[in-house]
Design an enzyme around this catalytic site. Structure first.
Site, short mmCIF file in Angstrom:
data_model
loop_
_atom_site.label_atom_id
_atom_site.label_comp_id
_atom_site.label_asym_id
_atom_site.label_seq_id
_atom_site.Cartn_x
_atom_site.Cartn_y
_atom_site.Cartn_z
N GLU B 29 13.45 9.75 -8.44
CA GLU B 29 13.94 8.43 -8.08
C GLU B 29 14.20 7.61 -9.35
OE1 GLU B 29 10.54 7.29 -5.75
OE2 GLU B 29 10.79 9.10 -4.54
N GLU B 59 9.77 12.34 -1.58
CA GLU B 59 8.96 13.13 -2.51
C GLU B 59 8.85 14.59 -2.07
OE1 GLU B 59 8.29 10.04 -1.70
OE2 GLU B 59 8.42 9.11 -3.68
N PHE B 82 4.30 8.36 -9.93
CA PHE B 82 2.85 8.16 -9.98
C PHE B 82 2.22 9.39 -9.34
CE2 PHE B 82 4.37 3.85 -10.25
CZ PHE B 82 3.41 3.13 -10.94
N ASP B 84 -0.11 9.50 -7.55
CA ASP B 84 -0.46 9.10 -6.18
C ASP B 84 0.66 9.48 -5.19
OD1 ASP B 84 -2.68 6.69 -7.06
OD2 ASP B 84 -1.07 7.15 -8.44
N PHE B 85 1.91 9.31 -5.61
CA PHE B 85 3.04 9.59 -4.70
C PHE B 85 3.26 11.09 -4.55
CE2 PHE B 85 5.06 5.43 -6.40
CZ PHE B 85 4.07 4.70 -5.78
N HIS B 128 -2.11 3.40 -7.11
CA HIS B 128 -1.25 3.64 -8.27
C HIS B 128 -2.07 3.90 -9.53
CE1 HIS B 128 1.57 1.55 -5.57
NE2 HIS B 128 2.56 1.96 -6.31
#
Ligand SMILES: Cc1ncc(C[n+]2csc(CCOP(=O)(O)OP(=O)(O)O)c2C)c(N)n1
Ligand SMILES: [Mg+2]
Lengths: 313, 325
Positions: B29, B59, B82, B84-85, B128
């Protein structure tokens, strides 16, 4: 179609004789999907399949002996006996894998087609998935991706009405697979998936459109799973009468009737059937005589860096 | 040697590898505008939007498409923004990328690099800020790299791109602006699996990785003023990890302290501690000690965020305790 039917019946026999070790998902009753779609792909075209992938894999050109060995977990299986039924792949014929995770093949297919585009190749990618798969996120992500990047993917929803023991329609909102594809601007066609000629015609046309660079296409093929979800599933969740009625729509009988009506001699049909069974029986017998892979293969092909045995045992 | 930041070093690594190998491409992205941390700045101008590709907020598809594209002979660099994603793409990474070579019996490789920035950074809070390196160190088939300096970020990223295994490449968000000398040479790489001895010393061994290394170095400087010579080892990669280097150091010092930013429980420090305890029981002069974050999400408010950090003071005090026993 006879070859697929014979392979599946022998795989089920292998399960009962404890030669097939893990779960298998037979495609009996769905042969017209594999036989109608896959022969329209060239050898170098790419196929991604599902847990119910024996038929697709055979129709893409994989060797039934290697496949039977894989189901039996033997050396010389397509994956050296390390994958089994749900992970059969034959990269030599462009078959990039069955998949044990529903819908996971959709995003991988998008990426395979992305590579085709980056490398300016002329291949097309075909991705077959079940009706249950359209309720997972990767269905949306993969279709959107293929459309946005204009990729040569034929998405084929092989709709057998069931996701394991659940009637898919009961768990699916809206108008279903084709409508979801069309909502993304992807041309979609709904076809009787037990009519091998109709499937063949639709697949041929869609694949020709892919080769012309028109972006992804979608086929929604209606069929029916005549056996249980797995080889061990008696499918007691559906009425006997329903299954009996569906046997009358068996795609192989329908194709045979068409051929007979067209003047094809009954004897040559029986011959084709017998040849298919003979081929698969030979594969079965040869596979059962093949040894298991050497144990050192358990830790081979993990990765290049790092020792898989570190700190173990 | 030129000075550059950690982010610039990664950019140089990608540019050099993309010039060297036309199969390398990047996808994620916002890459067309240089990426959210500027770590792709200028690349789309040089290589075009096909090889430095934007992606929808998908993702799972970014990772899954990279798997398919890698199996078809390209070498994708995947940006997850991140770590996290990247949890939205764990199936694609763990069940697909990490398994394809093995479960298909060696018919294919999945040479992709997934960049997953980790760590606490400017009140980024619970979704994050995570450091999830131990998750992936646990997965057969994956390589896990955690660079701590600009030079390493260039050399290790180049090695990761050239590696035929799927590599989880975890840069620390707090390091993007860190400056350091970085070799310009196109052939400069840092081999994956070799730790770096940041500082030598004979009294105790401090093992760390990623941004925490810099805290350990400051602690070692403070310890030196108190007459304690700490050897600081930056693992640089967690799989494979440089066991030989750590064992040799602890054999010499007899004491081991592991400091990590990530949650201590079931973290990679536990792996290091267990390995040393198993191999060097007799050489140890003090118990092995771990310092890591409490098993709590990261907070937004700075004093609460700081409460989860392994500080220089904690390292100094713990090290002193080990040496004075
Ligand atoms: C992500 C995921 N969830 C659940 C399963 C268990 N599972 C295996 S096959 C199946 C049903 C799939 O239905 P469908 O996509 O229609 O394919 P079919 O079995 O009908 O060919 C389920 C739920 C799985 N393999 N992967
Ligand atoms: Mg189904």
């Amino acid at each position: 179609m006879w070859r697929i039917r014979a392979f599946e019946e022998l795989a089920l026999r292998g399960l009962h004789e404890k030669l097939v070790l893990g779960a298998i998902h037979p495609s009996i009753g769905q042969e017209a999907v594999a036989a109608g779609v896959c022969p329209n792909l060239d050898r170098h075209d790419v196929l991604l399949s599902t847990h119910r992938g024996h038929g697709h894999t055979l129709a893409k050109g994989a060797d039934p002996l290697a496949m039977m060995r894989e189901l039996f977990g033997r050396a010389g299986g397509n994956c050296g006996g390390k994958g089994g039924s749900m992970h059969i792949a034959d990269f030599g014929v462009g078959m990039l894998g069955a998949n044990g995770v529903v819908a996971a093949n959709i995003v991988i297919a998008a990426g395979a087609a992305h590579a085709v585009k980056l490398k300016r190749e002329s291949k097309v990618v075909c991705c077959i998935f079940g009706d249950g798969a359209i309720n997972r996120g990767p269905f949306l992500e993969g279709l959107n991706w293929a459309k946005v990047f204009g990729l040569p993917v034929l998405f084929v929803c092989e709709d057998n009405g069931f996701a394991a023991t659940t009637r898919t329609r009961a768990m699916t909102a809206g108008e279903g697979p084709s409508a979801r594809a069309r909502s993304l601007g992807i041309a979609a066609e709904e076809v009787d998936g037990n009519d091998v000629l109709a499937v063949d015609a639709a697949a041929r046309q869609a694949i020709a459109a892919l080769r012309d660079g028109g972006g992804p296409r979608f086929l929604h093929l209606h069929t029916y799973r005549l056996t249980g979800h797995t080889g061990a599933d008696p499918a007691a969740y559906r009425p006997k009468e329903e299954v009996e009625a569906r046997w009358k729509d068996d795609p192989i009988s329908r194709a045979a009737a068409l051929l007979e009506a067209a003047g094809h001699p009954t004897a040559s049909l029986a011959e084709a059937r017998n040849a298919a069974y003979a081929e698969m029986i030979a594969a079965y017998e040869a596979a059962r005589e093949t040894p298991f892979p050497p144990v050192d293969q358990a830790f081979a092909d993990v990765q290049d860096v790092g020792d898989p045995r570190a700190e173990a045992f | 040697m030129p000075f550059m930041t950690y982010a610039e070093a990664s950019r140089a690594a990608i540019a050099e590898e993309m010039r060297r190998d036309p199969a390398v491409w990047a996808v994620g992205e916002d890459l067309g505008r240089g990426g959210v941390f500027g770590q792709y700045k200028g690349l789309v101008e040089e290589f075009g939007p096909e090889r430095v590709s934007d992606a929808p907020i998908s993702e799972a598809c970014i990772m899954g498409a990279a798997v398919g594209a890698a199996m078809m002979g390209t070498r994708p660099i995947v940006e997850m923004r991140f770590s996290d994603f990247a949890l939205c793409a764990v199936d694609e990474l763990v069940n697909q990328a990490a398994k394809a070579r093995y479960m298909f019996g060696g018919q294919t490789r999945v040479p992709l690099v997934v960049r997953e920035p980790i760590g606490m950074w400017r009140s980024s809070a619970a979704q994050h800020s995570q450091s999830l390196e131990a998750w992936y160190a646990h997965i057969p088939g994956l390589v896990v790299v955690c660079p701590s300096t600009p030079a390493d970020n260039k050399g290790l990223l180049k090695s990761a791109i050239r590696c035929d295994d799927p590599v989880v490449y975890m840069e620390h968000k707090n390091l993007w602006g860190l400056e350091g000398e970085v070799p310009e040479d196109d052939d400069f790489t840092v081999p994956i699996g070799e730790a770096r001895v940041v500082r030598e010393g004979g009294d105790l061994t401090i093992v760390s990785w990623s941004a925490q290394v810099h805290v350990c170095v400051k602690a070692a400087e403070a310890l030196a003023t108190r007459g304690i010579k700490a050897e600081v080892i930056d693992l640089r990669s967690l799989w494979p990890w440089d066991k030989a280097r750590v064992l040799a150091s602890v054999e010499k010092t007899g004491r081991l302290l592991i400091a990590q930013e990530s949650v201590s429980v079931a973290g990679f420090g536990a792996e290091v501690a267990a390995t040393v305890a198993e191999r060097l029981h007799k050489a140890l002069k003090a118990p092995v000690k771990r310092l890591g974050a409490p098993r709590a999400p990261i907070s937004y408010a700075p004093p609460l965020e700081d409460a989860a950090r392994v500080s220089k003071e904690m390292i100094v005090n713990t090290a002193e305790g080990l040496v004075r026993t």
